[in-house]
Scaffold this active site. Structure first.
Site, short mmCIF file in Angstrom:
data_model
loop_
_atom_site.label_atom_id
_atom_site.label_comp_id
_atom_site.label_asym_id
_atom_site.label_seq_id
_atom_site.Cartn_x
_atom_site.Cartn_y
_atom_site.Cartn_z
N GLN A 111 23.53 96.66 29.89
CA GLN A 111 24.12 97.81 29.20
C GLN A 111 25.50 98.13 29.78
O GLN A 111 25.85 99.28 30.00
CB GLN A 111 23.20 99.01 29.31
CG GLN A 111 21.88 98.79 28.61
CD GLN A 111 20.96 99.99 28.73
OE1 GLN A 111 21.11 100.83 29.59
NE2 GLN A 111 19.99 100.05 27.84
N SER A 112 26.31 97.10 29.98
CA SER A 112 27.60 97.23 30.62
C SER A 112 28.63 97.96 29.76
O SER A 112 28.91 97.56 28.64
CB SER A 112 28.14 95.84 30.96
OG SER A 112 29.48 95.90 31.35
N ASN A 113 29.19 99.04 30.29
CA ASN A 113 30.29 99.72 29.59
C ASN A 113 31.50 98.81 29.50
O ASN A 113 32.22 98.82 28.51
CB ASN A 113 30.68 101.01 30.31
CG ASN A 113 29.67 102.11 30.09
OD1 ASN A 113 28.96 102.12 29.10
ND2 ASN A 113 29.60 103.02 31.03
#
Length: 121
Positions: A111-113
């Site tokens: 869930q990397s920004n």
């Protein structure tokens, strides 16, 4: 033919004016000089506004009032979530396009920004 690829892990080299004073800080160089240095590098134009800096009086009070805390609202920047990564991508994406790249390669957690921002850039 192989196209050049610029990964988001690469960085741009930007130098600020130097001085012989041991007390040199960004403030003593002046924010105008820093902005002029950044303007010398092409960008995509994602960052059109300077986000507001807002006081955090309740947290400052909770911490005893000895310090006054502020937050810079980079969450108001464009793309998928804003933040300081938007500033970095503003320059990196333009540099990739200028070098003829048609692909950006990056990596991050599930869930990397950072990955979300890169995809939206």
């Amino acid at each position: 033919p192989t196209l050049p690829v610029l990964t988001t892990g690469q960085s741009l080299t930007m130098s600020l004016p130097t001085t012989n004073s041991p007390d040199t800080t960004l403030d003593s160089l002046g924010s105008a000089a820093a902005r002029a240095t950044l303007r010398a590098h092409p960008s995509r134009g994602y960052v059109q506004i300077e986000p507001p800096v807002e006081p955090m009086p309740r947290l400052s009070k909770e911490l005893g009032g000895a310090v006054e805390l502020f937050v810079k609202r980079d969450d108001l920047l464009p793309l998928a979530g804003g933040g300081s990564k938007t500033r970095k991508l503003d320059y990196l994406v333009q540099q990739a396009l200028d070098s003829g790249a048609d692909t950006l390669v990056t990596c991050g957690a599930v869930q990397s920004n950072h990955c979300r921002l890169t995809a939206s850039a």
